[in-house]
Scaffold this active site. Sequence first.
Site, short mmCIF file in Angstrom:
data_model
loop_
_atom_site.label_atom_id
_atom_site.label_comp_id
_atom_site.label_asym_id
_atom_site.label_seq_id
_atom_site.Cartn_x
_atom_site.Cartn_y
_atom_site.Cartn_z
N HIS A 193 -12.22 19.45 -2.69
CA HIS A 193 -13.20 19.93 -3.42
C HIS A 193 -13.50 21.25 -3.91
O HIS A 193 -13.28 21.72 -4.87
CB HIS A 193 -14.72 19.48 -2.86
N GLU A 194 -13.41 22.14 -2.76
CA GLU A 194 -13.31 23.50 -2.90
C GLU A 194 -12.42 24.18 -3.56
O GLU A 194 -12.33 25.29 -4.43
CB GLU A 194 -13.42 24.14 -1.47
N HIS A 245 -13.00 24.20 -7.41
CA HIS A 245 -13.62 25.29 -7.60
C HIS A 245 -12.71 26.68 -7.86
O HIS A 245 -12.68 27.36 -8.85
CB HIS A 245 -14.80 25.66 -6.80
N GLU A 278 -18.72 22.51 -11.29
CA GLU A 278 -18.92 21.35 -10.27
C GLU A 278 -17.93 20.34 -10.94
O GLU A 278 -17.34 19.42 -10.26
CB GLU A 278 -20.21 20.81 -10.13
#
Length: 496
Positions: free
Chosen positions: A265-266, A269, A295
Amino acid sequence: METFIQTYQDYRKKIKAYRYFGWLMSWDQETEAPDASIEYRTKQYQVMAEELYKIESAPEYIDAIDHLYASLDRIQDTDLRTEIKHAYKQLRVIKLVPKDELIAHQVLVSQAPHTWAKAKNENNFEMFRPTLEKIVEFNRKLVKYLETPELKGYDILLDEYEEGFTQKEYDLFFDTLKRELVPFVKEVTAVKQKFSRKLTHSVFPRESQIKFSQYLIDVFHYDRSRGLLKESAHPFTSGVSSTDTRITTHYYENNLVSSIFSTIHEMGHAIYELQNDPKYDDTFLHGGTSLGIHESQSRMYENMLGRSMAFWKVHYPKLVELFPKQLKQVSLEEFHRYINRAERSLIRTEADELTYALHVMVRYELEKGMISGKIKVKDLPKKWNKLMGEFVGIKPKTDKEGVLQDVHWSGGMLGYFPTYALGSAYAAQMYQAMNKELDIEEALSSNNIPAINAWLKEHVHQFASSKSPKEILLIATKEAFNPMYYVNYLKNKFQR
């Protein structure tokens, strides 16, 4: 004109330098600074905040922005024109919010995450309540200071994180989710799925989890020369340029998949910011164009890429290699079902893809109430639990599992949460558009994630914040926002 541009650029250079030092202090605080350092660090932060305020509020700087904004049609550089629009909008805070209130709030939110973390650790909402009351009160004053004929109340905060999205548009979006997803979620999660105890009750050593996170860094081509991975209480991404964007994750020995998907997830980003055109590094346009678009990238990497069968056919053998005892006799198919299970859970960051947006709706309703004054901070735990029961079908028994689980409010970020759900919806629409031009399953099966990164760079990442969220969506998908892509994606994936 040229004199005003030069003045603006001179001040921008100083502001970015101060923000860089503030960023370093924040990164240190969240990752490895010792607890006892907070008081001394806060003193230094206060001095720096006051100096930065002097620069940002300098009459010469404000005058340059005012003149340039009044002459936008004469500015040939489209990126500079966009930047001046953003700068003029941000000046409202300097012009309209009293200096002592603004600096006091900045100092408060530099300390508040520490207070929140302690309150969460001790499961004590009352320990955090006085701080949160001050944060909410500042935001209620802020919307009064900044209101315009077009934007009032909570809309002011929403617009800060997602330009062009107001309460009216979010209400339409969330009403669609309430109508289409809440009953569907309750139906799908009515029967709990069963999995091997090896997945649900094994101990997964932290050191092996760290090794797999490091393996994932290379799989996704997250450039180690421009980024790194550390640990924090709440996983996050933090960056200042296309040459320095860092991420954190966390490791729970009773939960293997938490660190895996927090890391992916990170990285979604971080890859976004690392793939910004470097020409934006020394401007105020570096970074994602909005929290929702940001997001969309992290949710796409985490869920649509990272939870796919095509991805795990390639990488499950490595996971088994690192956890041979724990994953012995756990088939790829069972593991894939396990990481895509849908269930009524308490923690947003651990929520499955299907129920995730409903966790966000809880926070959206609470924020609306806090800013309007209809909900008092002291009543948040009770209100939180009630809405969790209505939307997700489960109620927390402790504040640590409920109102204290997220760090965002401690950072003063009201208006942020709704972008999480919006980002998931953007991701579904972008994924479909990308799949028309690039066979995503084939790219994953052949471990060709650079092809996916390249498509996203061309259609989303390179623009940084030089385009609005709605412009980015049109560039990437050739359509305006349509939440039904998200609804249909979830129903197709989770229909039983």
